[in-house]
Design a protein around this motif. Structure first.
Motif, PDB file in Angstrom:
ATOM      1  N   UNK A   1      16.338  20.606  68.196  1.00  0.00           N
ATOM      2  CA  UNK A   1      16.540  22.009  67.359  1.00  0.00           C
ATOM      3  C   UNK A   1      16.371  23.052  68.232  1.00  0.00           C
ATOM      4  N   UNK A   2      15.614  22.931  69.471  1.00  0.00           N
ATOM      5  CA  UNK A   2      15.473  23.964  70.484  1.00  0.00           C
ATOM      6  C   UNK A   2      16.746  24.028  71.314  1.00  0.00           C
ATOM      7  N   UNK A   3      17.544  23.090  71.670  1.00  0.00           N
ATOM      8  CA  UNK A   3      18.445  23.172  72.457  1.00  0.00           C
ATOM      9  C   UNK A   3      19.576  23.661  71.502  1.00  0.00           C
ATOM     10  N   UNK A   4      19.800  23.536  70.160  1.00  0.00           N
ATOM     11  CA  UNK A   4      20.654  23.758  69.303  1.00  0.00           C
ATOM     12  C   UNK A   4      20.611  25.371  68.891  1.00  0.00           C
ATOM     13  N   UNK A   5      19.536  26.039  69.377  1.00  0.00           N
ATOM     14  CA  UNK A   5      19.217  27.501  69.004  1.00  0.00           C
ATOM     15  C   UNK A   5      19.167  27.660  67.624  1.00  0.00           C
ATOM     16  N   UNK A   6      18.891  26.870  66.769  1.00  0.00           N
ATOM     17  CA  UNK A   6      19.221  27.095  65.044  1.00  0.00           C
ATOM     18  C   UNK A   6      18.638  28.523  64.594  1.00  0.00           C
TER      19      UNK A   6
ATOM     20  N   UNK B   1      14.077  43.406  53.657  1.00  0.00           N
ATOM     21  CA  UNK B   1      14.777  42.927  52.391  1.00  0.00           C
ATOM     22  C   UNK B   1      16.001  42.386  52.740  1.00  0.00           C
ATOM     23  N   UNK B   2      16.609  42.744  53.743  1.00  0.00           N
ATOM     24  CA  UNK B   2      18.116  41.731  54.014  1.00  0.00           C
ATOM     25  C   UNK B   2      17.308  40.422  54.539  1.00  0.00           C
ATOM     26  N   UNK B   3      16.625  40.253  55.098  1.00  0.00           N
ATOM     27  CA  UNK B   3      16.116  38.922  55.388  1.00  0.00           C
ATOM     28  C   UNK B   3      15.620  37.960  54.467  1.00  0.00           C
ATOM     29  N   UNK B   4      14.947  38.747  53.382  1.00  0.00           N
ATOM     30  CA  UNK B   4      14.481  37.983  52.256  1.00  0.00           C
ATOM     31  C   UNK B   4      15.458  37.559  51.426  1.00  0.00           C
ATOM     32  N   UNK B   5      16.602  38.195  51.179  1.00  0.00           N
ATOM     33  CA  UNK B   5      17.627  37.989  50.376  1.00  0.00           C
ATOM     34  C   UNK B   5      18.718  37.016  50.828  1.00  0.00           C
ATOM     35  N   UNK B   6      18.558  36.564  52.356  1.00  0.00           N
ATOM     36  CA  UNK B   6      19.299  36.033  52.963  1.00  0.00           C
ATOM     37  C   UNK B   6      19.465  34.312  52.392  1.00  0.00           C
ATOM     38  N   UNK B   7      20.856  33.552  52.237  1.00  0.00           N
ATOM     39  CA  UNK B   7      20.712  32.445  51.983  1.00  0.00           C
ATOM     40  C   UNK B   7      20.553  31.573  53.278  1.00  0.00           C
ATOM     41  N   UNK B   8      19.351  31.216  53.653  1.00  0.00           N
ATOM     42  CA  UNK B   8      19.116  30.541  54.824  1.00  0.00           C
ATOM     43  C   UNK B   8      19.280  29.012  54.628  1.00  0.00           C
ATOM     44  N   UNK B   9      19.716  28.281  55.747  1.00  0.00           N
ATOM     45  CA  UNK B   9      19.824  26.902  55.584  1.00  0.00           C
ATOM     46  C   UNK B   9      18.428  26.135  55.664  1.00  0.00           C
ATOM     47  N   UNK B  10      18.472  24.979  55.086  1.00  0.00           N
ATOM     48  CA  UNK B  10      17.105  24.259  55.260  1.00  0.00           C
ATOM     49  C   UNK B  10      16.411  24.421  56.378  1.00  0.00           C
ATOM     50  N   UNK B  11      17.005  24.156  57.539  1.00  0.00           N
ATOM     51  CA  UNK B  11      16.296  24.303  58.804  1.00  0.00           C
ATOM     52  C   UNK B  11      15.907  25.600  59.427  1.00  0.00           C
ATOM     53  N   UNK B  12      16.857  26.691  58.856  1.00  0.00           N
ATOM     54  CA  UNK B  12      16.278  27.994  59.257  1.00  0.00           C
ATOM     55  C   UNK B  12      15.177  28.391  58.481  1.00  0.00           C
ATOM     56  N   UNK B  13      15.163  27.975  57.101  1.00  0.00           N
ATOM     57  CA  UNK B  13      14.019  28.222  56.228  1.00  0.00           C
ATOM     58  C   UNK B  13      12.657  27.680  56.410  1.00  0.00           C
ATOM     59  N   UNK B  14      12.762  26.408  56.963  1.00  0.00           N
ATOM     60  CA  UNK B  14      11.552  25.749  57.560  1.00  0.00           C
ATOM     61  C   UNK B  14      11.048  25.893  59.020  1.00  0.00           C
ATOM     62  N   UNK B  15      12.124  26.078  59.883  1.00  0.00           N
ATOM     63  CA  UNK B  15      11.730  26.022  61.184  1.00  0.00           C
ATOM     64  C   UNK B  15      11.814  27.713  61.963  1.00  0.00           C
TER      65      UNK B  15
END
Length: 272
Positions: free
Chosen positions: A139-144, A158-172
């Motif tokens: 994950x660190x190498x991939x710069x997720x 507000x822009x961040x809170x309404x962004x559709x994050x991927x599961x990995x972005x949301x969790x990590x």
């Protein structure tokens, strides 16, 4: 019928041979190339093995259909039938182990959050113990989290809170929402003050979060859950692919049975 069935089997296996040869070539490239990352190098042996199997099995099919070698065709059909059965069993297994794992909707957020307990026990084995050390490194190498470091999403809450994050972005890449951290930018969060009842008592991820950009929430259970959600999504897609592949393999197997019968008929005619 002789020409059609033999042609279909020969053409299908020629295409698969090319795929197998490509897999072999790419795996050899990764073996000799020094710039390959640790994550990429982990797939070298599986890719080489898969490529060799595809190439050799398809070669049997080509020999059996195009050169009317009945022994090769019988061997090919036995292997293909075994592959069809194995693929059916694997698809059923995939359906059951990926049946759980829906994300939790967070009020006022455009993304979902995930928990490891929502996934099957077998899937959780993928992120347990020493395995997680390798995944975390990948994950660190991939710069997720790099996609969150630019533009309005990075600087405006507000822009961040309404962004559709991927599961990995949301969790990590962020702390869990119930920790009530204060947003400074997409990957930098301020812990709540002691006077606030902000941190969920049962959520150890709140204390695990780090503003060090190479760590963030990579040690969090939420990050493991995000990885599991990503695996589940990929495997659900693989399940659809397997069903389509089964239909194709059964069609090729049927044509192969016809080609085998045609080979026997042709040999009888030649002997007469």
């Amino acid at each position: 019928m002789f020409r059609v069935s033999n042609f279909v089997v020969g053409l299908a296996n020629t295409l698969v041979m090319l795929v197998g040869a490509s897999a072999i070539g790419y795996s050899i490239y990764m073996f000799v190339h020094q710039g390959v990352t640790d994550c990429e190098s982990a797939i070298r042996i599986p890719l080489l093995t898969t490529g060799l199997i595809l190439f050799l099995v398809s070669l049997l099919g080509v020999i059996g259909s195009c050169f009317k070698e009945n022994v090769a065709m019988v061997s090919y059909l036995i292997i293909l039938f075994s592959g069809i059965v194995a693929l059916m069993v694997f698809s059923i297994f995939l359906f059951f182990v990926t049946n759980k794992g829906a994300g939790r909707v967070v009020s006022g957020r455009g993304y979902k959050e995930y928990r490891t307990v929502d996934f099957s026990t077998w899937l959780n084995g993928f992120v347990g113990g020493k395995r997680w050390v390798g995944i975390r490194s990948c994950l660190a190498e991939a710069n997720v989290c790099d996609d969150l470091s630019d533009g309005r999403v990075s600087q405006i809450a507000d822009a961040f809170y309404h962004k559709n994050l991927s599961p990995i972005q949301s969790g990590c890449c962020k702390p869990p929402s119930d920790c009530n951290f204060v947003f400074r930018n997409a990957t930098f969060w301020i812990p709540p003050t002691k006077n606030e009842t902000a941190v969920a008592a049962d959520n150890g991820d709140c204390g695990t979060w780090s503003n060090v950009q190479t760590e963030l929430c990579f040690n969090c259970n939420a990050c493991k859950a995000g990885v599991l959600a990503n695996i589940r999504e990929k495997w659900r897609n693989l399940l659809v692919f397997n069903i389509c592949l089964l239909i194709l393999l059964i069609t090729v197997y049927s044509c192969g049975c016809c080609a085998r019968r045609n080979n026997r008929t042709a040999r009888k005619s030649d002997s007469v």
